[in-house]
Design an enzyme around this catalytic site. Structure first.
Site, PDB file in Angstrom:
ATOM      1  N   GLY A   1      -8.967   9.090   9.250  1.00  0.00           N
ATOM      2  CA  GLY A   1      -9.375   9.183  10.650  1.00  0.00           C
ATOM      3  C   GLY A   1     -10.350  10.293  10.958  1.00  0.00           C
TER       4      GLY A   1
ATOM      5  N   LYS B   1       0.876  -1.169   0.000  1.00  0.00           N
ATOM      6  CA  LYS B   1       0.000   0.000   0.000  1.00  0.00           C
ATOM      7  C   LYS B   1       0.915   1.222   0.000  1.00  0.00           C
ATOM      8  CE  LYS B   1      -3.763   2.353   2.300  1.00  0.00           C
ATOM      9  NZ  LYS B   1      -3.701   3.122   3.555  1.00  0.00           N
TER      10      LYS B   1
ATOM     11  N   ALA C   1     -10.002   5.563   3.657  1.00  0.00           N
ATOM     12  CA  ALA C   1      -9.907   6.758   4.503  1.00  0.00           C
ATOM     13  C   ALA C   1     -11.174   7.584   4.496  1.00  0.00           C
ATOM     14  CB  ALA C   1      -8.738   7.662   4.107  1.00  0.00           C
ATOM     15  N   GLY C   2     -11.604   7.933   5.683  1.00  0.00           N
ATOM     16  CA  GLY C   2     -12.716   8.844   5.866  1.00  0.00           C
ATOM     17  C   GLY C   2     -14.005   8.203   6.334  1.00  0.00           C
TER      18      GLY C   2
ATOM     19  N   ASN D   1      -9.984   1.596   9.149  1.00  0.00           N
ATOM     20  CA  ASN D   1      -9.200   1.343  10.354  1.00  0.00           C
ATOM     21  C   ASN D   1      -9.754   2.114  11.559  1.00  0.00           C
ATOM     22  OD1 ASN D   1      -7.290   0.945  12.343  1.00  0.00           O
ATOM     23  ND2 ASN D   1      -5.548   1.570  11.125  1.00  0.00           N
ATOM     24  N   THR D   2      -9.601   3.442  11.536  1.00  0.00           N
ATOM     25  CA  THR D   2      -9.965   4.243  12.711  1.00  0.00           C
ATOM     26  C   THR D   2     -11.404   4.031  13.156  1.00  0.00           C
ATOM     27  OG1 THR D   2      -8.433   5.935  11.912  1.00  0.00           O
ATOM     28  CG2 THR D   2      -9.962   6.580  13.646  1.00  0.00           C
TER      29      THR D   2
END
Lengths: 258, 258, 258, 258
Positions: free
Chosen positions: A160, A99, A186-187, A208-209
């Site tokens: 995040g 990645k 992301a987001g 993830n977050t």
């Protein structure tokens, strides 16, 4: 993707969990098969990264080494090579995935289009399956495809931030143009945003977050897994058109009615 | 809800399916336990309504008779009574549920707040468990709760329009104020919208057109069931806060990292 | 509106300004000709309301007495009558206008549809030009028109919240159905939201907090006046259609190009 | 901007108007002082471009030559040089402005980040004031600023699509980071979208299709001019914060009230 087949369309990250045990349970609940790992921090034994190798079962999961922390193409290329070694040491001999993150911006963690393309070209030459993290720029996405990337990974909003998909129009164009898988990365903050990304036609997600920092990460992991599947099913099932007026569920005429 | 317990938080409708078989399979795929039926059309043997009684298995499903087609309080009260008889004939002796629809507007199928309240008062007195279909008006919702309704069912957008949740702020206020379940009814077109409704704190959803008129209703039924569950899980799991800036998944310090 | 003609389509309120002088300058900058006044507080000489009669020039402005602070139809009817007396005392002999607010909810200040309709019916009988403040409920709006209201005033979002237009779909339906002017009242925080409301087809706006509590109320007053005019012009001028793809400003062929 | 001062913050294009007369009147109504012109088509006497030199009064307007129709950096550099010659011939001896467009994508007309940066570097070296048209990519914007561009011109949505601002979060980051003016270019369809762009902190706008293809271009030109001013005023005036609950315009206490 890159010659391998996976059941789940949800990729996850290993960052930010409160404990290894929570991480393991959350990833299991999500059904994810691909987990990304920050090579640089593992290599340098950064605080909290000791024991990461033992913490996840790489017989069951597929490692996606990432170049987080790199600000230039050169740095990212070096870290990608280290990532390949790390995967081999952990038993994934044929893992060439990376990645690619080239992030000069410390506040919004947005990627650099120029150096990302430059690094991608080199890494493809070296035999990597390159998954570049990018702003949702359709022309950049096409150029990355042309140099041989395995996917493109446009962001929905800053990493995040939990702002969800703030650029749906651009992501739709990327999906429309791409011959390679599109992974929204992301987001995403909620299952509805995960499902929405899939309904737009994304092939997969990376979250993830939103899982790791939820009040209950295990329940949220499961929610994200369900939503990813729901969104994909809906994309294939063909949604109803949006109408400006109403349409009675109970028509006066028709073959069947309620 | 109204003294009964259900596993699924997704209610469905029986209108608009191309065939009984598709209807049965779609409802099964969705996991729904409560199915609404238009009393007036069944009673009058309207085209396509012959055989509806036999088409669904009322040993497994719970019938929610609705007053679709009524334009005034008086009409709706009469049809509600007929609905109760219909449920009894089909073996649900103790079924006093009624989905109250008072709809004078033929184009957008929007409900009348005045006559809905009037009919609800009367039906509660007659022992019905009243589930009124309303515009997302928080003060009206509170008044319906005060006269004894079992739930309130605010619309997200016009019936069958697939516009999704166009009034989230109002639905959030209704949820915040309510001591009774809130069921989002009408407008949902996709799983992401279903999940979003649940993330707002709705207790349940009612979806018909988005399933029945999808290209593949069975797959969409399943997608809606998964999304409803995902949204509920996320509501309970506690989402991450929305931030204006980014937050690295790979922090420099911390107990665990990727 | 109600037999009178005004140049400006922006109505304003007199609440929340830091001083009378700022209020006067802000209203002048906005170009507003109709200013609403809370009758009850003026009548009771509530703190800060002393001198309001002298503070504005009722030779130039048209007073719109409002029933803020009333929770039931009966209270609102009484206060409306007081408002008519107040206007007469201030020299507006033929002013029968009343902004009808029936607000039982102290947190979100949302209006009660039932008592608003009840009060409106009575006030129309007494010869008032009734401008009712309502949730954006198209069926309620139609009923208020049918009992003889001069306008309907749907809210965009809660008073003073600055959330903008959170229910555009409902406001569009109200506009489409109405034979009387539609005034968007409450929630507008910025000129873009003011312009948007007018582009939806609203006939006028009422803005108070967004001007009074801006850092620079006079500049914001002017901005709101310009935006209201811009939105109206655009509504009449006919916007371009929204397209999913691009359309070159510089076509290859055509009569004129850049 | 680039050492010159302008009164209006609205730039316009000269494409797509039905006649020269409508173009002149629309631009005048908008108050715009900077008008962009497609060099390549004028140079090649493309259909409809005859007489463009005479059609606008370059004593009053400032020409912004653009490189529309170029797909690579090399093409754009050549066309930029031609544009400088064209401006000189029309009497603007000291005009070194160029709107840099490098657009390989015929469907969505999205710009190429790589070749745009490459062309910008070269043109800055040759003394141009470079205004590059870009996707709303904050890192690319920063790189263009670093090589010496006079502004950045992020798109809100595809050219001529009228979709408005589909990437507000990205534009806000560009504004926050930039030391040079930010001009929102492409996608604006209505005055509310123009005002919104300015409220986000943009320094100026460029609008063409939304004016030229409106049913009444002159009225729309005026509306866009007013909205641009309103948005700028509001940005400076300081909007009220967005609140989740209501805030009475008629508080019980306070210095002044309505």
């Amino acid at each position: 993707m890159a010659g391998r087949t996976f059941q789940s369309r949800l990729m996850t990250g290993s960052g930010k969990f409160d404990s290894f045990e929570t991480m393991r349970q959350s990833l299991a609940a999500s059904g994810s098969e691909i987990v990304t790992v920050a090579v640089r921090r593992v290599q340098t034994n950064a605080p909290g990264h000791e024991g990461l190798a033992a913490a996840l079962d790489w017989q069951k999961l597929w490692m996606l080494p990432n170049t987080a922390g790199c600000q230039t193409a050169d740095e990212a290329i070096r870290v990608a090579r280290l990532g390949r070694e790390m995967a081999k040491l952990l038993g994934q001999e044929d893992n060439n995935f990376v990645k690619l993150e080239v992030i000069p911006d410390p506040k919004y963690l947005l990627p650099d289009p120029i150096d990302t393309l430059k690094a991608a070209e080199q890494l493809v030459k070296e035999g990597f399956a390159v998954l570049p993290y990018i702003n949702a720029d359709p022309v950049l996405a096409k150029r990355l495809e042309e140099v041989g990337c395995a996917t493109v990974m446009p962001l929905g909003s800053p990493i995040g931030s939990g702002q969800g998909i703030r650029n749906a129009a651009s992501i739709q164009i990327i999906v429309e143009n791409a011959q390679i898988p599109v992974v929204v990365d992301a987001g995403i903050g909620t299952p509805s945003e995960a499902a929405y990304s899939m309904e737009l036609g994304a092939d997969a997600l990376l979250i993830n977050t939103a899982i790791a920092k939820a009040t209950d990460p295990v329940a949220m992991g499961r929610a994200m897994g369900l939503a990813t599947e729901a969104g994909r099913l809906a994309y294939l099932a063909g949604r109803i058109p949006v109408k400006t007026h109403a349409s009675a569920s109970s028509p006066t005429t028709g073959q069947v009615s309620h």
